[in-house]
Design a protein around this motif. Structure first.
Motif, PDB file in Angstrom:
ATOM      1  N   TYR A  34       0.836  -1.179   0.000  1.00 26.43           N
ATOM      2  CA  TYR A  34       0.000   0.000   0.000  1.00 26.43           C
ATOM      3  C   TYR A  34       0.877   1.236   0.000  1.00 26.43           C
ATOM      4  O   TYR A  34       1.865   1.323   0.722  1.00 26.43           O
ATOM      5  N   ARG A  35       0.519   2.182  -0.836  1.00 30.51           N
ATOM      6  CA  ARG A  35       1.239   3.445  -0.915  1.00 30.51           C
ATOM      7  C   ARG A  35       0.252   4.590  -0.748  1.00 30.51           C
ATOM      8  O   ARG A  35      -0.922   4.467  -1.090  1.00 30.51           O
ATOM      9  N   ILE A  36       0.753   5.691  -0.248  1.00 31.86           N
ATOM     10  CA  ILE A  36      -0.097   6.858  -0.005  1.00 31.86           C
ATOM     11  C   ILE A  36       0.213   7.925  -1.041  1.00 31.86           C
ATOM     12  O   ILE A  36       1.377   8.207  -1.328  1.00 31.86           O
ATOM     13  N   ILE A  37      -0.843   8.518  -1.607  1.00 33.81           N
ATOM     14  CA  ILE A  37      -0.684   9.684  -2.466  1.00 33.81           C
ATOM     15  C   ILE A  37      -1.237  10.892  -1.712  1.00 33.81           C
ATOM     16  O   ILE A  37      -2.371  10.885  -1.249  1.00 33.81           O
ATOM     17  N   ASN A  38      -0.408  11.902  -1.568  1.00 40.33           N
ATOM     18  CA  ASN A  38      -0.858  13.186  -1.052  1.00 40.33           C
ATOM     19  C   ASN A  38      -0.873  14.137  -2.239  1.00 40.33           C
ATOM     20  O   ASN A  38       0.175  14.630  -2.657  1.00 40.33           O
ATOM     21  N   PRO A  39      -2.039  14.393  -2.796  1.00 37.26           N
ATOM     22  CA  PRO A  39      -2.122  15.045  -4.102  1.00 37.26           C
ATOM     23  C   PRO A  39      -1.367  16.354  -4.233  1.00 37.26           C
ATOM     24  O   PRO A  39      -0.730  16.604  -5.241  1.00 37.26           O
ATOM     25  N   GLY A  40      -1.409  17.211  -3.240  1.00 39.60           N
ATOM     26  CA  GLY A  40      -0.722  18.480  -3.391  1.00 39.60           C
ATOM     27  C   GLY A  40      -1.507  19.449  -4.255  1.00 39.60           C
ATOM     28  O   GLY A  40      -2.705  19.301  -4.489  1.00 39.60           O
ATOM     29  N   LYS A  41      -0.833  20.419  -4.766  1.00 43.36           N
ATOM     30  CA  LYS A  41      -1.494  21.534  -5.438  1.00 43.36           C
ATOM     31  C   LYS A  41      -1.715  21.282  -6.923  1.00 43.36           C
ATOM     32  O   LYS A  41      -2.671  21.773  -7.507  1.00 43.36           O
ATOM     33  N   TYR A  42      -0.832  20.493  -7.535  1.00 43.44           N
ATOM     34  CA  TYR A  42      -0.887  20.351  -8.993  1.00 43.44           C
ATOM     35  C   TYR A  42      -1.317  18.950  -9.406  1.00 43.44           C
ATOM     36  O   TYR A  42      -1.094  17.977  -8.698  1.00 43.44           O
ATOM     37  N   LYS A  43      -1.933  18.867 -10.566  1.00 43.47           N
ATOM     38  CA  LYS A  43      -2.433  17.584 -11.075  1.00 43.47           C
ATOM     39  C   LYS A  43      -1.318  16.542 -11.151  1.00 43.47           C
ATOM     40  O   LYS A  43      -1.525  15.384 -10.846  1.00 43.47           O
ATOM     41  N   ARG A  44      -0.133  16.973 -11.530  1.00 44.49           N
ATOM     42  CA  ARG A  44       0.957  16.009 -11.710  1.00 44.49           C
ATOM     43  C   ARG A  44       1.355  15.353 -10.384  1.00 44.49           C
ATOM     44  O   ARG A  44       1.938  14.285 -10.363  1.00 44.49           O
ATOM     45  N   ASP A  45       1.028  16.011  -9.262  1.00 46.36           N
ATOM     46  CA  ASP A  45       1.372  15.451  -7.963  1.00 46.36           C
ATOM     47  C   ASP A  45       0.403  14.364  -7.525  1.00 46.36           C
ATOM     48  O   ASP A  45       0.614  13.720  -6.514  1.00 46.36           O
ATOM     49  N   GLN A  46      -0.665  14.168  -8.290  1.00 46.14           N
ATOM     50  CA  GLN A  46      -1.698  13.231  -7.888  1.00 46.14           C
ATOM     51  C   GLN A  46      -1.468  11.823  -8.420  1.00 46.14           C
ATOM     52  O   GLN A  46      -2.234  10.930  -8.109  1.00 46.14           O
ATOM     53  N   GLN A  47      -0.420  11.615  -9.203  1.00 44.90           N
ATOM     54  CA  GLN A  47      -0.258  10.339  -9.874  1.00 44.90           C
ATOM     55  C   GLN A  47       0.962   9.577  -9.362  1.00 44.90           C
ATOM     56  O   GLN A  47       1.939  10.168  -8.915  1.00 44.90           O
ATOM     57  N   MET A  48       0.873   8.258  -9.428  1.00 44.37           N
ATOM     58  CA  MET A  48       2.027   7.426  -9.145  1.00 44.37           C
ATOM     59  C   MET A  48       1.904   6.150  -9.963  1.00 44.37           C
ATOM     60  O   MET A  48       0.814   5.777 -10.399  1.00 44.37           O
ATOM     61  N   THR A  49       3.016   5.503 -10.200  1.00 42.24           N
ATOM     62  CA  THR A  49       3.000   4.252 -10.970  1.00 42.24           C
ATOM     63  C   THR A  49       3.417   3.092 -10.070  1.00 42.24           C
ATOM     64  O   THR A  49       4.192   3.256  -9.127  1.00 42.24           O
ATOM     65  N   CYS A  50       2.859   1.942 -10.366  1.00 37.94           N
ATOM     66  CA  CYS A  50       3.313   0.723  -9.695  1.00 37.94           C
ATOM     67  C   CYS A  50       3.157  -0.437 -10.677  1.00 37.94           C
ATOM     68  O   CYS A  50       2.315  -0.396 -11.569  1.00 37.94           O
ATOM     69  N   ASP A  51       3.995  -1.444 -10.493  1.00 41.43           N
ATOM     70  CA  ASP A  51       3.953  -2.561 -11.425  1.00 41.43           C
ATOM     71  C   ASP A  51       3.989  -3.877 -10.662  1.00 41.43           C
ATOM     72  O   ASP A  51       4.235  -3.922  -9.460  1.00 41.43           O
ATOM     73  N   ALA A  58       2.628  -3.567 -18.688  1.00 40.84           N
ATOM     74  CA  ALA A  58       3.144  -2.227 -18.449  1.00 40.84           C
ATOM     75  C   ALA A  58       2.716  -1.741 -17.061  1.00 40.84           C
ATOM     76  O   ALA A  58       1.708  -2.186 -16.511  1.00 40.84           O
ATOM     77  N   LYS A  59       3.503  -0.842 -16.503  1.00 37.72           N
ATOM     78  CA  LYS A  59       3.157  -0.272 -15.207  1.00 37.72           C
ATOM     79  C   LYS A  59       1.824   0.460 -15.287  1.00 37.72           C
ATOM     80  O   LYS A  59       1.503   1.078 -16.300  1.00 37.72           O
ATOM     81  N   CYS A  60       1.052   0.369 -14.200  1.00 34.84           N
ATOM     82  CA  CYS A  60      -0.230   1.084 -14.182  1.00 34.84           C
ATOM     83  C   CYS A  60      -0.052   2.431 -13.490  1.00 34.84           C
ATOM     84  O   CYS A  60       0.883   2.645 -12.721  1.00 34.84           O
ATOM     85  N   LEU A  61      -0.964   3.328 -13.767  1.00 36.42           N
ATOM     86  CA  LEU A  61      -0.919   4.691 -13.232  1.00 36.42           C
ATOM     87  C   LEU A  61      -2.084   4.895 -12.286  1.00 36.42           C
ATOM     88  O   LEU A  61      -3.239   4.676 -12.653  1.00 36.42           O
ATOM     89  N   ALA A  62      -1.797   5.278 -11.059  1.00 35.60           N
ATOM     90  CA  ALA A  62      -2.836   5.487 -10.054  1.00 35.60           C
ATOM     91  C   ALA A  62      -3.023   6.974  -9.790  1.00 35.60           C
ATOM     92  O   ALA A  62      -2.082   7.761  -9.869  1.00 35.60           O
ATOM     93  N   LYS A  63      -4.257   7.326  -9.474  1.00 35.41           N
ATOM     94  CA  LYS A  63      -4.605   8.724  -9.258  1.00 35.41           C
ATOM     95  C   LYS A  63      -5.736   8.803  -8.241  1.00 35.41           C
ATOM     96  O   LYS A  63      -6.658   7.984  -8.262  1.00 35.41           O
ATOM     97  N   CYS A  64      -5.659   9.743  -7.326  1.00 34.91           N
ATOM     98  CA  CYS A  64      -6.727   9.914  -6.338  1.00 34.91           C
ATOM     99  C   CYS A  64      -8.027  10.334  -7.028  1.00 34.91           C
ATOM    100  O   CYS A  64      -8.023  11.156  -7.950  1.00 34.91           O
ATOM    101  N   GLU A  65      -9.122   9.766  -6.554  1.00 37.16           N
ATOM    102  CA  GLU A  65     -10.424  10.158  -7.072  1.00 37.16           C
ATOM    103  C   GLU A  65     -10.833  11.510  -6.492  1.00 37.16           C
ATOM    104  O   GLU A  65     -10.309  11.948  -5.465  1.00 37.16           O
ATOM    105  N   LYS A  66     -11.806  12.136  -7.135  1.00 35.86           N
ATOM    106  CA  LYS A  66     -12.249  13.452  -6.694  1.00 35.86           C
ATOM    107  C   LYS A  66     -12.835  13.429  -5.292  1.00 35.86           C
ATOM    108  O   LYS A  66     -12.793  14.415  -4.576  1.00 35.86           O
ATOM    109  N   ARG A  67     -13.399  12.267  -4.897  1.00 36.42           N
ATOM    110  CA  ARG A  67     -14.032  12.215  -3.589  1.00 36.42           C
ATOM    111  C   ARG A  67     -13.025  12.141  -2.445  1.00 36.42           C
ATOM    112  O   ARG A  67     -13.390  12.267  -1.280  1.00 36.42           O
TER     113      ARG A  67
END
Length: 336
Positions: A34-51, A58-67
């Motif tokens: 399990y990894r934590i995403i702290n989105p921050g101010k910019y859209k690019r900070d909301q994403q991370m990859t894991c494989d 290919a590695k998948c891309l994770a992103k926090c949902e709007k909720r």
């Protein structure tokens, strides 16, 4: 010579066994992480990859949902995301919304600049300090939990969100204290995942970073595990909910996840009472905002006081046969 030959054969067999074990280990699927995403101010900070090292995809891309814009949890491999504040017993987020041990959500608004007992048991007492803003159009404060005051044995532990006018996602807004002394967080808890601090006088207590800044796990071995994450009220949150956030205070507060290992049947407090075997939920769970009232019963005179009306701390109620082992399944259990 025979002895030397035997040693050589034995060494060869051990090498083969080691190789077999290594191959077997490589073939076994790795445990989920399990990894934590702290989105921050910019859209690019909301994403991370894991494989998944066990396949060639290919590695998948994770992103926090709007909720869950402030924080989300990613399960690798697979990139499945969870909101910290959804579905898990023992969670408190936002304008404090708790998830009780029975799985039902409820709100406890409390009052700004006041302290309320969240959990009170014979050997453990946890108070929460509330901050807030008053909306003139409403009869109550908007409130958030800014800090926890934890008492066990003869010790006091503080974990809180430092007041910050302008939120900076790259800065550490975490404040810690033990037995009335503030911790120098920067030096005693370096900014890397896995950094750990434990006091010599209470080695069963530990604080471990699960992100470079603002997120830690506080654990008292065999008693509790608390995930604490410092988050702000964003300008967007304020606009949508009319919180009235100003430039001089980002209203930094804590999102929390609790896990308890050894509560008695007599435990009480805003959240604690939901772990009692005789607890009956009388809230309207179909309501959009089921609210737990009775704030005066949980009011404490300060963050480390055990004088709320439902206090149990130090009362000698932990008798043989009354302990309830609580094992709550939460996604935070295996976070690194």
């Amino acid at each position: 010579m025979a002895s030397r030959a035997f040693v050589l054969v034995l060494a060869a067999l051990l090498a083969l066994c080691a190789a077999a074990v290594s191959v077997a280990a490589q073939q076994r699927p790795l445990p989920p992480k399990y990894r934590i995403i702290n989105p921050g101010k910019y859209k690019r900070d909301q994403q991370m990859t894991c494989d998944d090292p066990n396949d060639n995809k290919a590695k998948c891309l994770a992103k926090c949902e709007k909720r869950c814009p402030n924080q989300c949890v990613v399960l690798c491999p697979g990139c499945k995301t969870f909101c910290m504040c959804d579905f898990y017993p023992g969670v408190s987020c936002g304008d404090p919304r708790f998830t009780g041990a029975d799985g039902n959500n409820f709100y406890f608004h409390g009052k700004k600049d006041k302290d309320f007992c969240i959990v009170s048991d014979a050997g453990l007492h946890i108070n929460a300090h509330f901050i807030g803003k008053r909306n003139p159009a409403m009869s109550r404060d908007f409130t958030w939990i800014q800090a926890l005051g934890i008492r066990f044995a003869h010790h006091h532990f503080y974990v809180g969100a430092a007041k910050t006018p302008k939120w900076d996602a790259a800065a550490d807004h975490l404040a810690l204290g033990f037995d009335d002394e503030d911790l120098d967080v920067a030096s005693q808890l370096p900014r890397f995942v896995g950094a750990r601090w434990s006091p010599p006088t209470a080695p069963a207590l530990s604080v471990t970073r699960t992100a470079r800044v603002n997120t830690v796990v506080v654990e008292l071995r065999g008693v509790f595990r608390i995930v604490a994450n410092v988050v702000p009220i964003t300008a967007e949150d304020s606009r949508i909910h009319n919180y009235g956030v100003t430039d001089d205070d980002s209203l930094a507060h804590l999102d929390l996840g609790f896990k308890f290992y050894d509560l008695t049947d007599d435990v009480h407090g805003v959240l604690g009472q939901t772990y009692r075997p005789d607890y009956v939920n009388r809230l309207n769970v179909t309501s959009k905002m089921p609210v737990m009232g009775g704030a005066p019963d949980y009011l404490s005179s300060d963050l480390f006081s055990t004088d709320c009306a439902v206090a149990r701390f130090g009362g000698g109620r932990h008798q043989a046969g009354t302990t309830t082992a609580v094992n709550i399944a939460m996604v935070t259990d295996d976070m690194e």
